[in-house]
Design a protein around this motif. Structure first.
Motif, PDB file in Angstrom:
ATOM      1  N   PRO A  75       0.821  -1.221   0.000  1.00  0.00           N
ATOM      2  CA  PRO A  75       0.000   0.000   0.000  1.00  0.00           C
ATOM      3  C   PRO A  75       0.855   1.271   0.000  1.00  0.00           C
ATOM      4  O   PRO A  75       1.887   1.341   0.668  1.00  0.00           O
ATOM      5  CB  PRO A  75      -0.807  -0.105   1.293  1.00  0.00           C
ATOM      6  N   SER A  93      -8.422   1.206  -3.785  1.00  0.00           N
ATOM      7  CA  SER A  93      -8.350   1.798  -2.449  1.00  0.00           C
ATOM      8  C   SER A  93      -8.886   0.838  -1.416  1.00  0.00           C
ATOM      9  O   SER A  93      -9.423  -0.179  -1.716  1.00  0.00           O
ATOM     10  CB  SER A  93      -9.127   3.104  -2.399  1.00  0.00           C
ATOM     11  N   GLY A 123      -2.933   4.753   1.116  1.00  0.00           N
ATOM     12  CA  GLY A 123      -3.704   3.523   1.284  1.00  0.00           C
ATOM     13  C   GLY A 123      -4.083   2.826  -0.005  1.00  0.00           C
ATOM     14  O   GLY A 123      -4.649   1.736   0.021  1.00  0.00           O
TER      15      GLY A 123
END
Length: 115
Positions: free
Chosen positions: A84, A115, A88
């Motif tokens: 990530p 995401s 994020g």
């Protein structure tokens, strides 16, 4: 060697940064089309040129986690995902391979950010 075993061997060489190992899995006339983020994807052709590009993307360090390989006849697919990012999001994708005579003749990369 079947397509799945070939791709697993190639992935292991890529993970080690083993250029000779990668080259041994590629046909002389291999084509590589990476994912494109800033315009049309370019295609790299020929074993030496493809290994030169992949050498800059392979080896120890933070890189994508390579997932399972699925294969049938002369086609194979391998999942991958980068760690990530700070926001994020995760860059995930698939490498799609064509195999001929026990060597990779094409590697086409498809990715997306989630995401």
């Amino acid at each position: 060697m079947d397509a799945r075993a070939l791709i697993e061997e190639f992935n292991a060489a890529w993970s080690r940064g083993d250029q000779a190992g990668m080259a041994g899995c590629l046909a002389e006339d291999v084509s590589y089309c990476p994912n494109a983020w800033d315009g049309p994807a370019g295609t790299v052709r020929g074993r030496a040129a493809v290994v030169a590009v992949l050498a800059g993307q392979s080896g120890a360090g933070e890189g994508p986690a390579l997932g399972a390989v699925w294969a049938t006849d002369d086609r194979a697919v391998c999942e991958w995902a980068w760690p990530p990012a700070e926001d994020g999001t995760v860059l995930r994708g698939l490498d799609v391979y064509r195999v001929r005579d026990g060597r990779i003749v094409a590697k086409d990369v498809f990715g997306k950010i989630t995401s």
